[in-house]
Motif scaffolding. Structure first.
Motif, PDB file in Angstrom:
ATOM      1  N   MET A   1       0.720  -1.152  -0.223  1.00  0.00           N
ATOM      2  CA  MET A   1      -0.058  -0.076   0.092  1.00  0.00           C
ATOM      3  C   MET A   1       1.021   1.289  -0.017  1.00  0.00           C
ATOM      4  SD  MET A   1      -2.800  -0.845   2.830  1.00  0.00           S
ATOM      5  CE  MET A   1      -3.681  -2.418   2.834  1.00  0.00           C
ATOM      6  N   TYR A   2       0.302   2.189  -0.653  1.00  0.00           N
ATOM      7  CA  TYR A   2       0.994   3.508  -0.606  1.00  0.00           C
ATOM      8  C   TYR A   2       0.500   4.534   0.198  1.00  0.00           C
ATOM      9  CZ  TYR A   2       4.033   6.862  -3.076  1.00  0.00           C
ATOM     10  OH  TYR A   2       5.245   7.696  -3.499  1.00  0.00           O
ATOM     11  N   ILE A   3       1.058   4.362   1.524  1.00  0.00           N
ATOM     12  CA  ILE A   3       0.415   5.042   2.798  1.00  0.00           C
ATOM     13  C   ILE A   3       0.993   6.566   2.812  1.00  0.00           C
ATOM     14  CG2 ILE A   3       0.108   5.008   5.117  1.00  0.00           C
ATOM     15  CD1 ILE A   3       0.589   1.868   4.599  1.00  0.00           C
ATOM     16  N   ASN A   4       0.190   7.632   2.859  1.00  0.00           N
ATOM     17  CA  ASN A   4       0.624   9.167   3.048  1.00  0.00           C
ATOM     18  C   ASN A   4       1.859   9.384   2.439  1.00  0.00           C
ATOM     19  OD1 ASN A   4      -1.084   9.557   5.101  1.00  0.00           O
ATOM     20  ND2 ASN A   4       0.099   9.314   6.952  1.00  0.00           N
ATOM     21  N   GLY A   5       1.847   9.249   1.065  1.00  0.00           N
ATOM     22  CA  GLY A   5       2.869   9.258   0.048  1.00  0.00           C
ATOM     23  C   GLY A   5       4.088   8.455   0.152  1.00  0.00           C
ATOM     24  N   GLU A   6       3.928   7.602   1.085  1.00  0.00           N
ATOM     25  CA  GLU A   6       5.405   6.546   0.923  1.00  0.00           C
ATOM     26  C   GLU A   6       4.783   5.036   0.763  1.00  0.00           C
ATOM     27  OE1 GLU A   6       8.370   7.878   4.060  1.00  0.00           O
ATOM     28  OE2 GLU A   6       6.562   8.632   4.925  1.00  0.00           O
TER      29      GLU A   6
ATOM     30  N   THR B   1      -3.794   8.663   4.311  1.00  0.00           N
ATOM     31  CA  THR B   1      -4.290   8.743   2.822  1.00  0.00           C
ATOM     32  C   THR B   1      -3.471   7.230   2.541  1.00  0.00           C
ATOM     33  OG1 THR B   1      -4.236  11.073   2.505  1.00  0.00           O
ATOM     34  CG2 THR B   1      -4.105   9.424   0.626  1.00  0.00           C
ATOM     35  N   ILE B   2      -4.546   6.237   1.894  1.00  0.00           N
ATOM     36  CA  ILE B   2      -3.814   5.052   1.245  1.00  0.00           C
ATOM     37  C   ILE B   2      -4.393   4.766   0.133  1.00  0.00           C
ATOM     38  CG2 ILE B   2      -3.846   2.537   1.870  1.00  0.00           C
ATOM     39  CD1 ILE B   2      -5.476   3.281   4.572  1.00  0.00           C
ATOM     40  N   GLU B   3      -3.309   4.461  -0.830  1.00  0.00           N
ATOM     41  CA  GLU B   3      -3.324   4.458  -2.056  1.00  0.00           C
ATOM     42  C   GLU B   3      -2.843   3.160  -2.768  1.00  0.00           C
ATOM     43  OE1 GLU B   3      -2.325   8.313  -4.491  1.00  0.00           O
ATOM     44  OE2 GLU B   3      -1.292   8.637  -2.576  1.00  0.00           O
ATOM     45  N   PRO B   4      -3.189   2.556  -3.924  1.00  0.00           N
ATOM     46  CA  PRO B   4      -2.467   1.370  -4.342  1.00  0.00           C
ATOM     47  C   PRO B   4      -1.278   2.036  -5.017  1.00  0.00           C
ATOM     48  CG  PRO B   4      -4.178   2.230  -5.790  1.00  0.00           C
ATOM     49  CD  PRO B   4      -4.335   3.200  -4.814  1.00  0.00           C
ATOM     50  N   TRP B   5      -0.614   0.873  -5.644  1.00  0.00           N
ATOM     51  CA  TRP B   5       0.670   1.255  -6.352  1.00  0.00           C
ATOM     52  C   TRP B   5       0.292   1.821  -7.571  1.00  0.00           C
ATOM     53  CZ3 TRP B   5       3.152   0.760  -2.296  1.00  0.00           C
ATOM     54  CH2 TRP B   5       4.167  -0.195  -1.989  1.00  0.00           C
TER      55      TRP B   5
END
Length: 229
Positions: A50-55, A80-84
């Motif tokens: 997971m991409y978490i807070n921009g990391e 903030t959580i994003e996929p790769w």
């Protein structure tokens, strides 16, 4: 992007346990849970990307998302959580991406030939320097999570491919296919749509296993040797 408010979170929970609590709350309220990948939850499989807070894998170093704990955040924080995000890792749903491109790169050359005629030499009988063995083992610790790709501004997979090539290039067992291996794996990497390396070093910083940029340099040397052979 969707906002969720999660309650009853302990600082001792892992990040994935927090996601479990979120999904339990969503299911109990009749909503659809958030899809995310996970498997061993021991920092070995690399699924929990997971991409978490921009990391990549969140605000800690040398860990995967399943090893990240909620004590790294403050009560009331917005996370903030994003996929790769990479063209070669298409999003399947929510936080789940398709990383089969890594598998196709492995299939292109990530193997060695073994004599099965009955005269197979015992691996323990093959002399290998400790330095080479240690470096090969360091490269082999890559778990293929894709953090290097996700954190690279070019979505480069060269750290991953360099590690997979290095673990064979450093050992005598890997010399039989050495030329074809580097050619085929690099060609497949390019075919999958990964970007090139511009030596920013972000991949090494975010790698949960600390894979060194030295492996990219070794891959480039192997590629030059293959071109001259």
């Amino acid at each position: 992007m969707v906002d969720y408010k999660v309650t009853d979170i302990s600082e001792h929970m892992s990040f994935l346990e927090m996601m479990d609590v979120l999904n339990e709350q969503l299911v109990n309220s009749g909503e659809e849970p958030v899809a995310f990948d996970h498997d061993c939850r021991e920092g070995i499989c690399g699924m929990c990307s997971m991409y978490i807070n921009g990391e990549a894998h969140g605000p800690d170093r040398g860990i995967t998302t399943c090893q990240l704990h909620m004590r790294m955040f403050k009560d009331g924080d917005t996370i903030t959580i994003e996929p790769w995000r990479a063209a070669a890792f298409p999003v399947i749903k929510d936080l789940v991406v398709d990383r089969s491109s890594f598998e196709r790169i492995q299939q292109a050359g990530g193997y060695i030939s073994v004599n099965t005629s009955g005269n197979t030499q015992d691996a323990n009988a093959i002399p290998i320097s400790k330095h080479a063995a240690d470096e090969a083992m360091d490269a082999a610790t890559c778990i293929g999570c894709g953090a290097c790709v996700a954190t690279c501004k070019n979505s480069s997979a060269m750290l991953f491919v360099g590690a997979k090539i290095s673990q064979y290039a450093l050992l005598p067992q890997g010399q039989i296919e050495a030329t074809d291996r580097v050619r085929n794996m690099v060609a497949q990497m390019d075919l999958e749509g990964f970007g090139n390396c511009t030596n920013t070093g972000a991949c090494e910083v975010e790698c949960p296993k600390g894979i060194s940029l030295d492996n990219i340099a070794r891959m480039n040397r192997e590629l030059i040797k293959a071109a001259l052979s």
